[in-house]
Design a protein around this motif. Structure first.
Motif, PDB file in Angstrom:
ATOM      1  N   ALA A 135     -10.901  -1.604   1.980  1.00  0.00           N
ATOM      2  CA  ALA A 135      -9.958  -0.719   2.665  1.00  0.00           C
ATOM      3  C   ALA A 135     -10.403   0.734   2.674  1.00  0.00           C
ATOM      4  O   ALA A 135      -9.910   1.525   3.470  1.00  0.00           O
ATOM      5  CB  ALA A 135      -8.575  -0.825   2.029  1.00  0.00           C
ATOM      6  N   TYR A 189      -5.359 -10.111   1.981  1.00  0.00           N
ATOM      7  CA  TYR A 189      -5.450 -10.175   0.525  1.00  0.00           C
ATOM      8  C   TYR A 189      -4.126 -10.631  -0.079  1.00  0.00           C
ATOM      9  O   TYR A 189      -4.088 -11.494  -0.951  1.00  0.00           O
ATOM     10  CB  TYR A 189      -5.850  -8.814  -0.056  1.00  0.00           C
ATOM     11  CG  TYR A 189      -5.778  -8.807  -1.563  1.00  0.00           C
ATOM     12  CD1 TYR A 189      -6.807  -9.355  -2.323  1.00  0.00           C
ATOM     13  CD2 TYR A 189      -4.668  -8.295  -2.215  1.00  0.00           C
ATOM     14  CE1 TYR A 189      -6.722  -9.390  -3.703  1.00  0.00           C
ATOM     15  CE2 TYR A 189      -4.587  -8.318  -3.589  1.00  0.00           C
ATOM     16  CZ  TYR A 189      -5.605  -8.868  -4.330  1.00  0.00           C
ATOM     17  OH  TYR A 189      -5.526  -8.908  -5.683  1.00  0.00           O
ATOM     18  N   VAL A 190      -3.031 -10.050   0.375  1.00  0.00           N
ATOM     19  CA  VAL A 190      -1.718 -10.414  -0.150  1.00  0.00           C
ATOM     20  C   VAL A 190      -1.436 -11.894   0.116  1.00  0.00           C
ATOM     21  O   VAL A 190      -0.883 -12.592  -0.730  1.00  0.00           O
ATOM     22  CB  VAL A 190      -0.613  -9.508   0.443  1.00  0.00           C
ATOM     23  CG1 VAL A 190       0.774 -10.044   0.155  1.00  0.00           C
ATOM     24  CG2 VAL A 190      -0.767  -8.090  -0.088  1.00  0.00           C
ATOM     25  N   PHE A 198      -2.759   4.245  -5.637  1.00  0.00           N
ATOM     26  CA  PHE A 198      -2.364   2.842  -5.712  1.00  0.00           C
ATOM     27  C   PHE A 198      -2.204   2.429  -7.180  1.00  0.00           C
ATOM     28  O   PHE A 198      -1.208   1.811  -7.569  1.00  0.00           O
ATOM     29  CB  PHE A 198      -3.395   1.953  -5.022  1.00  0.00           C
ATOM     30  CG  PHE A 198      -2.982   0.514  -4.937  1.00  0.00           C
ATOM     31  CD1 PHE A 198      -2.333   0.039  -3.819  1.00  0.00           C
ATOM     32  CD2 PHE A 198      -3.250  -0.361  -5.974  1.00  0.00           C
ATOM     33  CE1 PHE A 198      -1.934  -1.287  -3.740  1.00  0.00           C
ATOM     34  CE2 PHE A 198      -2.859  -1.685  -5.908  1.00  0.00           C
ATOM     35  CZ  PHE A 198      -2.194  -2.153  -4.791  1.00  0.00           C
ATOM     36  N   LEU A 218       0.855  -1.187   0.000  1.00  0.00           N
ATOM     37  CA  LEU A 218       0.000   0.000   0.000  1.00  0.00           C
ATOM     38  C   LEU A 218       0.892   1.237   0.000  1.00  0.00           C
ATOM     39  O   LEU A 218       1.970   1.221   0.601  1.00  0.00           O
ATOM     40  CB  LEU A 218      -0.879   0.035   1.254  1.00  0.00           C
ATOM     41  CG  LEU A 218      -2.063  -0.917   1.299  1.00  0.00           C
ATOM     42  CD1 LEU A 218      -2.735  -0.859   2.669  1.00  0.00           C
ATOM     43  CD2 LEU A 218      -3.066  -0.602   0.215  1.00  0.00           C
ATOM     44  N   GLY A 245      -8.404  -1.794   7.433  1.00  0.00           N
ATOM     45  CA  GLY A 245      -8.033  -1.800   6.022  1.00  0.00           C
ATOM     46  C   GLY A 245      -6.679  -2.449   5.791  1.00  0.00           C
ATOM     47  O   GLY A 245      -6.494  -3.222   4.853  1.00  0.00           O
ATOM     48  N   ARG A 246      -5.722  -2.150   6.661  1.00  0.00           N
ATOM     49  CA  ARG A 246      -4.388  -2.772   6.551  1.00  0.00           C
ATOM     50  C   ARG A 246      -4.483  -4.272   6.803  1.00  0.00           C
ATOM     51  O   ARG A 246      -3.797  -5.066   6.155  1.00  0.00           O
ATOM     52  CB  ARG A 246      -3.415  -2.117   7.512  1.00  0.00           C
ATOM     53  CG  ARG A 246      -3.093  -0.671   7.114  1.00  0.00           C
ATOM     54  CD  ARG A 246      -1.920  -0.108   7.867  1.00  0.00           C
ATOM     55  NE  ARG A 246      -0.650  -0.611   7.407  1.00  0.00           N
ATOM     56  CZ  ARG A 246      -0.060  -0.263   6.262  1.00  0.00           C
ATOM     57  NH1 ARG A 246      -0.652   0.580   5.456  1.00  0.00           N
ATOM     58  NH2 ARG A 246       1.110  -0.757   5.947  1.00  0.00           N
ATOM     59  N   TRP A 251      -7.120  -6.162   6.216  1.00  0.00           N
ATOM     60  CA  TRP A 251      -7.696  -6.767   5.019  1.00  0.00           C
ATOM     61  C   TRP A 251      -6.629  -6.910   3.938  1.00  0.00           C
ATOM     62  O   TRP A 251      -6.529  -7.956   3.292  1.00  0.00           O
ATOM     63  CB  TRP A 251      -8.867  -5.928   4.476  1.00  0.00           C
ATOM     64  CG  TRP A 251      -9.307  -6.443   3.149  1.00  0.00           C
ATOM     65  CD1 TRP A 251     -10.184  -7.461   2.921  1.00  0.00           C
ATOM     66  CD2 TRP A 251      -8.816  -6.036   1.860  1.00  0.00           C
ATOM     67  NE1 TRP A 251     -10.277  -7.709   1.573  1.00  0.00           N
ATOM     68  CE2 TRP A 251      -9.439  -6.840   0.905  1.00  0.00           C
ATOM     69  CE3 TRP A 251      -7.915  -5.070   1.444  1.00  0.00           C
ATOM     70  CZ2 TRP A 251      -9.199  -6.712  -0.457  1.00  0.00           C
ATOM     71  CZ3 TRP A 251      -7.666  -4.941   0.085  1.00  0.00           C
ATOM     72  CH2 TRP A 251      -8.313  -5.754  -0.847  1.00  0.00           C
ATOM     73  N   TYR A 252      -5.813  -5.879   3.737  1.00  0.00           N
ATOM     74  CA  TYR A 252      -4.818  -5.924   2.675  1.00  0.00           C
ATOM     75  C   TYR A 252      -3.782  -7.022   2.932  1.00  0.00           C
ATOM     76  O   TYR A 252      -3.368  -7.722   2.009  1.00  0.00           O
ATOM     77  CB  TYR A 252      -4.139  -4.569   2.481  1.00  0.00           C
ATOM     78  CG  TYR A 252      -3.343  -4.547   1.205  1.00  0.00           C
ATOM     79  CD1 TYR A 252      -3.994  -4.533  -0.025  1.00  0.00           C
ATOM     80  CD2 TYR A 252      -1.955  -4.582   1.215  1.00  0.00           C
ATOM     81  CE1 TYR A 252      -3.273  -4.546  -1.213  1.00  0.00           C
ATOM     82  CE2 TYR A 252      -1.232  -4.588   0.037  1.00  0.00           C
ATOM     83  CZ  TYR A 252      -1.891  -4.579  -1.170  1.00  0.00           C
ATOM     84  OH  TYR A 252      -1.187  -4.600  -2.353  1.00  0.00           O
ATOM     85  N   LEU A 269      -9.998  -3.593  -2.982  1.00  0.00           N
ATOM     86  CA  LEU A 269      -9.277  -2.534  -2.265  1.00  0.00           C
ATOM     87  C   LEU A 269     -10.209  -1.391  -1.889  1.00  0.00           C
ATOM     88  O   LEU A 269     -10.261  -0.982  -0.725  1.00  0.00           O
ATOM     89  CB  LEU A 269      -8.110  -2.009  -3.098  1.00  0.00           C
ATOM     90  CG  LEU A 269      -7.300  -0.882  -2.456  1.00  0.00           C
ATOM     91  CD1 LEU A 269      -6.528  -1.408  -1.250  1.00  0.00           C
ATOM     92  CD2 LEU A 269      -6.340  -0.266  -3.462  1.00  0.00           C
ATOM     93  N   ILE A 296      -6.655  -3.464  -7.636  1.00  0.00           N
ATOM     94  CA  ILE A 296      -6.796  -4.642  -6.794  1.00  0.00           C
ATOM     95  C   ILE A 296      -8.272  -4.797  -6.455  1.00  0.00           C
ATOM     96  O   ILE A 296      -8.867  -3.902  -5.847  1.00  0.00           O
ATOM     97  CB  ILE A 296      -5.965  -4.500  -5.494  1.00  0.00           C
ATOM     98  CG1 ILE A 296      -4.473  -4.416  -5.815  1.00  0.00           C
ATOM     99  CG2 ILE A 296      -6.252  -5.637  -4.533  1.00  0.00           C
ATOM    100  CD1 ILE A 296      -3.891  -5.660  -6.433  1.00  0.00           C
ATOM    101  N   SER A 315      -3.252   4.417   4.465  1.00  0.00           N
ATOM    102  CA  SER A 315      -4.070   4.192   5.664  1.00  0.00           C
ATOM    103  C   SER A 315      -4.259   5.461   6.481  1.00  0.00           C
ATOM    104  O   SER A 315      -5.332   5.677   7.046  1.00  0.00           O
ATOM    105  CB  SER A 315      -3.448   3.098   6.532  1.00  0.00           C
ATOM    106  OG  SER A 315      -3.418   1.886   5.816  1.00  0.00           O
TER     107      SER A 315
END
Length: 185
Positions: A98, A151-152, A83, A31, A144-145, A147-148, A94, A91, A36
């Motif tokens: 996020a 996701y990764v 992004f 990110l 949000g972080r 979730w990311y 996102l 993404i 964030s």
């Protein structure tokens, strides 16, 4: 005559290769540094304006409510574009998870922060409104972080964002609701 369709094993192999390529790609897409912080700050402002507008039905509070929503949408869009500019890709999920808080943790943090800000504003506890807004923004940014990171680790599972038409419908319903709140009364 030969068939141009792949066999079942060839199709599975191609899908597995695509999934591996997706995991390799997203593992190298952090990110943006301030993503964030910007989203959390925008949520904090939005939470404060919602809490005050619900507690105090005045034109200045209604105008602040509209401005709080506009700045949230603008900052969310700006960060999504940042992004895209940085990595050259979108993404899936996102914006939904996020930025817009479709993620369960983000939605829960948001709801708790709005209710807390509203109760504090109703009692004239302005430091309480600020504390609720800041806590909500920080919690939302952390959600949000979170979730990311998920996701990764598993883009197939966590990359199922909402369809663009669904996002537009949610935004339209939110705007209509906002107009009703602002113009009613």
């Amino acid at each position: 005559m030969e068939s141009s369709h792949p066999t079942q094993s060839e199709a599975h192999a191609a899908l597995d290769a695509a999934a591996r390529a997706q995991r390799r790609l997203v593992s190298g897409l952090p990110l943006p540094a301030a993503f964030s912080a910007w989203v959390g700050g925008a949520i904090a402002v939005h939470v404060a304006t919602v809490g005050v507008a619900v507690a105090h039905d005045t034109w200045p509070a209604r105008i602040a409510l509209v401005l709080g929503l506009v700045q949230l949408l603008a900052i969310g869009w700006w960060q999504a574009l940042a992004f895209r500019r940085r990595h050259g890709v979108w993404i899936a999920g996102l914006v939904d998870s996020a930025v817009l808080g479709v993620d369960l943790l983000a939605s829960t943090v948001y709801a708790a922060a709005v209710v807390s800000a509203w109760l504090a504003a109703a009692r004239g506890l302005w430091l309480g409104v600020a504390a609720a807004a800041m806590a909500g923004g920080a919690g939302y940014a952390l959600a949000g972080r979170r979730w990311y990171a998920r996701y990764v680790a598993d883009p197939e599972r966590y990359g199922r964002g909402l369809a663009p038409a669904v996002n537009l419908a949610i935004a339209a319903v939110a705007l209509v609701g906002l107009l009703v709140l602002v113009l009613a009364g």
